[in-house]
Write a protein that holds these residues in place. Structure first.
Motif, PDB file in Angstrom:
ATOM      1  N   GLU A 261       0.822  -1.204   0.000  1.00  0.00           N
ATOM      2  CA  GLU A 261       0.000   0.000   0.000  1.00  0.00           C
ATOM      3  C   GLU A 261       0.865   1.266   0.000  1.00  0.00           C
ATOM      4  O   GLU A 261       0.452   2.307  -0.538  1.00  0.00           O
ATOM      5  N   LEU A 262       2.081   1.163   0.584  1.00  0.00           N
ATOM      6  CA  LEU A 262       2.964   2.327   0.648  1.00  0.00           C
ATOM      7  C   LEU A 262       3.574   2.644  -0.719  1.00  0.00           C
ATOM      8  O   LEU A 262       3.662   3.819  -1.119  1.00  0.00           O
ATOM      9  N   VAL A 263       3.989   1.631  -1.483  1.00  0.00           N
ATOM     10  CA  VAL A 263       4.725   1.876  -2.728  1.00  0.00           C
ATOM     11  C   VAL A 263       3.822   1.912  -3.958  1.00  0.00           C
ATOM     12  O   VAL A 263       4.262   2.372  -5.013  1.00  0.00           O
ATOM     13  N   GLN A 264       2.560   1.405  -3.840  1.00  0.00           N
ATOM     14  CA  GLN A 264       1.680   1.337  -5.011  1.00  0.00           C
ATOM     15  C   GLN A 264       1.441   2.713  -5.641  1.00  0.00           C
ATOM     16  O   GLN A 264       1.564   2.875  -6.866  1.00  0.00           O
ATOM     17  N   PRO A 265       1.123   3.773  -4.862  1.00  0.00           N
ATOM     18  CA  PRO A 265       0.920   5.102  -5.496  1.00  0.00           C
ATOM     19  C   PRO A 265       2.191   5.600  -6.186  1.00  0.00           C
ATOM     20  O   PRO A 265       2.102   6.206  -7.267  1.00  0.00           O
TER      21      PRO A 265
ATOM     22  N   PHE B  99       5.293   6.792 -11.200  1.00  0.00           N
ATOM     23  CA  PHE B  99       6.511   6.603 -11.991  1.00  0.00           C
ATOM     24  C   PHE B  99       6.263   5.794 -13.263  1.00  0.00           C
ATOM     25  O   PHE B  99       7.063   5.847 -14.192  1.00  0.00           O
ATOM     26  N   LYS B 100       5.142   5.053 -13.310  1.00  0.00           N
ATOM     27  CA  LYS B 100       4.866   4.272 -14.520  1.00  0.00           C
ATOM     28  C   LYS B 100       4.684   5.182 -15.722  1.00  0.00           C
ATOM     29  O   LYS B 100       5.173   4.900 -16.823  1.00  0.00           O
ATOM     30  N   ASP B 101       3.997   6.330 -15.462  1.00  0.00           N
ATOM     31  CA  ASP B 101       3.814   7.300 -16.552  1.00  0.00           C
ATOM     32  C   ASP B 101       5.165   7.916 -16.958  1.00  0.00           C
ATOM     33  O   ASP B 101       5.412   8.140 -18.148  1.00  0.00           O
TER      34      ASP B 101
ATOM     35  N   VAL C 197      12.643   6.879   0.352  1.00  0.00           N
ATOM     36  CA  VAL C 197      13.656   5.904  -0.050  1.00  0.00           C
ATOM     37  C   VAL C 197      13.285   5.282  -1.383  1.00  0.00           C
ATOM     38  O   VAL C 197      14.106   5.219  -2.317  1.00  0.00           O
ATOM     39  N   VAL C 198      12.058   4.794  -1.508  1.00  0.00           N
ATOM     40  CA  VAL C 198      11.614   4.152  -2.755  1.00  0.00           C
ATOM     41  C   VAL C 198      11.626   5.159  -3.894  1.00  0.00           C
ATOM     42  O   VAL C 198      12.043   4.853  -5.020  1.00  0.00           O
ATOM     43  N   GLU C 199      11.214   6.368  -3.598  1.00  0.00           N
ATOM     44  CA  GLU C 199      11.195   7.400  -4.640  1.00  0.00           C
ATOM     45  C   GLU C 199      12.621   7.683  -5.144  1.00  0.00           C
ATOM     46  O   GLU C 199      12.855   7.817  -6.340  1.00  0.00           O
TER      47      GLU C 199
ATOM     48  N   LEU D   9      16.699   7.181  -9.384  1.00  0.00           N
ATOM     49  CA  LEU D   9      18.003   6.700  -9.829  1.00  0.00           C
ATOM     50  C   LEU D   9      17.855   5.821 -11.063  1.00  0.00           C
ATOM     51  O   LEU D   9      18.576   5.990 -12.050  1.00  0.00           O
ATOM     52  N   ILE D  10      16.916   4.881 -11.023  1.00  0.00           N
ATOM     53  CA  ILE D  10      16.722   3.969 -12.156  1.00  0.00           C
ATOM     54  C   ILE D  10      16.288   4.738 -13.389  1.00  0.00           C
ATOM     55  O   ILE D  10      16.762   4.486 -14.507  1.00  0.00           O
TER      56      ILE D  10
END
Length: 729
Positions: A591-595, A600-602, A632-634, A639-640
């Motif tokens: 639930e934290l990383v899904q949004p 980032f998919k767009d 952190v995930v952002e 980076l990627i």
């Protein structure tokens, strides 16, 4: 009697025999050394005596040579002789020489003088008591041509002579020569034997001291001893020998006689009679043997007396011991001595009292033995049960190995520590070694080798792998048990888990280092901020006032840009060193990383990159700081996005693994150089510092504060993975 039977003889003879041997050896060694010393003394005296005779002979020869030269000089000063030689008047010369020769004969008849005259034409006149003339003309001519007075020895017609020759001058003109000759013959040699009672012999000198003729000797029919003269060496003359083969009663000294040019002419042999010395030496040997025998007999009596005194109390002790062995009751052994034997007798008396008391106690003990055995058995059983309970329940591994290092016992705590059952542990011979991390095996083997070979205990820290291959830090303390031969019989040891302590130490150390770094960085950033702000403000103000076409405008743009970059670095530094307190909440990672992934998919689609999302709904909730972990995930997605290219494929997964929840990002279709991973380790990435507010090193620190791990791997030529592991507890 065999050699082993010596142990069975009486102690009295064990003492007497060695002392007798030592007394005999000492006495007759002294006799032997004394006789040898006396023989050397006699030899030294005889050698000194012969050397004195040699010096006396040579001194007499020197005196005779000087005397001959003196008479020759006196004759050469006769005016009539000079005139006769100058006129070559042989009649007158003979008359004058006859008169001088008669004078010499009257004064020195015993010396056998000879008078010789030679004129300048080589005519010679010799006056002698002997019929045969002994001086050849060539020798006389040699004296004549020297033109100076000379004297010395010469070998003439098989005889050694002493000569003195003087040239004769008449009114400064050499007219002839006068020589006085004294032969060294038996008559000359006999003058020494009458004084010193020794024999003298002159032997002809030949090369390498081979046997020559006897020139003169005081002994009638003297013959040469071949054995002696064959041993002569020119470098070892004078040669001294005692009792040569066939001449046991003689002492001899052989020395060379040389002419005035130092050329050997003959060998002088001086022989002395040793009969008296040998008689004295024989008498001395007899006396020394008698004295030694008397001393030995005296020593023998003293040894017997001392031995009897010494062994008498020992005999009393032996008899008392035999009576005790036969069953007789002896309460005390009395001796008047106060030495070691008296102390031994007193100790035996005390031992008899102790034995009597022990006999009484044994009797009492036998009556209560069964009762005591039951009591001791019960106590032993209880003690063993306590020990086993303690060993099985103690919170550490207790083990025992045999002399080869193979486990023979291990308590149940090993199941809790490594996850293996007792049966699994004993199935493998080198179980403990097999679970040690490869890098630590060498130090483990080294200490175990010293322990088994040198019986040396050890205490070392190393890393082990549990059943799930998780690393554990342990301390192993082993103590060897040795047998009667000193070798290791078994090894007892304990293994203590210090993983938590080690991690706590590392965290404390890391926290101290970070604290020091923050303080230094904050002070440095504060010192830089003010002048940097002033420089940036002035640069931007000047940039507004100078038109774009001005050459200075471009330079000011560069200054403003660099100041802005430094301000960003300073801001990043302050952000990096700022202490962060995590506020943990029960959070679902999906639930934290899904949004974020949806957003980032767009962005990835705009860059021509396909993003695939595969989140496992069964993962458990985690204790996270939602805001910091979202950042952190952002940061990782940013980076990627910064190094992916069109056509790449990205897959984001979440799934449980052991006691962790894994968030993995796999990137396919992109090729990077190794230095592209550096931003994860540096807070000042040149490519990301403007895009990522937290910086990737801060991202890594936040993950570690969650007790997690951040790992980047290259899976293939164009495939990479970024993995975040967060523990569930």
């Amino acid at each position: 009697m065999r050699l082993s039977d010596i142990h069975n003889i009486s102690i009295k003879w064990k003492l007497i025999i060695p002392f007798l041997f030592l007394a005999f050896l000492g006495t007759f060694s002294l006799i032997f050394l004394s006789i040898r010393f006396q023989e050397k003394t006699f030899l030294s005296q005889e050698k000194s005596h012969l050397e004195c005779l040699q010096k006396s002979f040579l001194s007499k020869v020197s005196e005779s040579s000087t005397l001959a030269l003196s008479f020759a000089k006196e004759a050469s000063m006769n005016t009539c002789l000079k005139e006769a030689l100058a006129q070559e008047d042989l009649q007158k010369l003979r008359k004058i020489c006859t008169q001088s020769h008669q004078t010499l004969r009257g004064c020195f008849k015993s010396l056998g003088w000879r008078f010789l005259v030679m004129d300048k034409n080589g005519k010679t006149l010799e006056l002698s008591d002997e019929k045969n003339k002994c001086v050849p003309k060539n020798l006389f001519r040699d004296w004549f041509t020297k033109k100076i007075p000379q004297s010395g020895l010469a070998l003439v017609n098989g005889k050694i002579v002493i000569w003195g020759a003087v040239p004769v001058y008449n009114e400064k003109e050499l007219v002839g020569a006068v020589a006085i000759i004294i032969p060294i013959d038996k008559h000359f040699l006999m003058s020494f034997t009458s004084i010193f009672k020794v024999s003298y012999t002159l032997v002809e000198y030949t090369k390498n001291y081979k046997i020559g003729a006897v020139l003169a000797s005081t002994e009638p029919n003297k013959s040469i001893d071949t054995a002696i003269y064959s041993q002569l060496d020119a470098s070892k003359l004078p040669y001294f020998c005692v009792s040569p083969q066939g001449l046991s009663h003689k002492a001899m000294l052989i020395t060379p006689l040389k002419d005035f040019q130092n050329v050997p002419l003959a060998l002088l042999e001086i022989a002395a009679d040793r009969t008296h010395s040998l008689e004295l030496l024989t008498e001395y040997k007899k006396n020394m043997i008698l004295v030694g025998a008397a001393g030995f007999l005296l020593s023998l009596g003293i040894i017997f007396w001392i031995t009897i005194i010494f062994t008498r109390p020992i005999g009393k002790l032996v008899r008392a011991a035999q009576e005790i062995a036969s069953g007789k009751t002896i309460k005390e052994i009395r001796l008047r001595y106060r030495d070691e034997i008296g102390i031994l007798a007193q100790s035996l008396s005390e031992m008899l009292k102790s034995l009597e008391e022990s006999h009484r106690q044994i009797k009492d003990y036998a009556e209560n033995l069964e009762k005591k055995v039951r009591e001791r058995t019960k106590a032993l059983t209880e003690s063993e049960e306590k020990y086993r309970t303690l060993v099985e329940n103690v919170p550490l591994v207790v083990y025992r190995t045999d002399a080869t290092g193979t486990l023979t016992f291990v308590n149940k705590y090993i199941e809790k520590l490594l996850g293996f059952s007792i049966e699994e542990v004993f199935e493998k011979k080198d179980f403990l070694l097999s679970r040690i991390v490869e890098e630590d095996k060498e130090i483990y083997r080294k200490h175990w080798k010293e322990c088994l070979e040198k019986a040396k205990g050890f205490e070392i820290e190393y890393r082990m792998l549990d059943k799930d291959n998780q690393i554990l830090y342990v301390v192993d303390h082993a103590i060897p048990e040795t047998g009667k031969d000193g070798g290791v019989k078994s090894v007892d040891g304990i293994i203590v888990d210090v993983t938590d302590r080690r991690k706590a130490q590392e965290k404390i150390l890391q926290a101290e280092e970070l604290k020091a770094l923050r303080e230094i960085s904050a002070r440095l950033a504060h010192e830089i901020r003010n002048p940097l702000t002033v420089a940036g403000g002035f640069a931007r103000q000047l940039l507004k006032n100078i038109p774009e076409g001005d050459p200075a405008h471009k330079k000011l743009e560069i200054i403003a840009s660099e100041v802005e970059r430094l301000e960003h670095i300073l801001k990043t530094t302050l952000e990096y060193i700022k202490p962060r307190v995590l506020i943990f909440k029960e959070t679902n990672l999906n639930e934290l990383v899904q949004p974020l992934l949806t957003t980032f998919k767009d962005k990835f689609l705009e860059a021509g990159v396909q993003l695939e999302i595969d989140l496992d709904p069964s993962i458990p909730s985690l204790h996270l700081d939602p805001d910091l972990f979202r950042q952190v995930v952002e940061n990782i997605l940013e980076l990627i996005l910064s190094f992916t290219t069109e056509g790449a494929h990205i897959r984001v997964q979440s799934y449980p693994e052991n006691n962790y929840v894994i968030l993995a990002v796999t990137i396919e279709g992109v090729e990077l150089k190794d230095e592209k991973f550096d931003p994860l380790l540096s807070p000042f990435s040149p490519t990301l510092e403007k895009n990522l507010p937290l910086g990737l090193p801060l991202t890594k620190i936040i993950i570690e504060k969650h007790n997690g791990l951040l790992k980047i791997d290259k899976l293939g030529k164009h495939t990479y993975s970024v993995t975040i592991s967060i523990p569930t507890t």
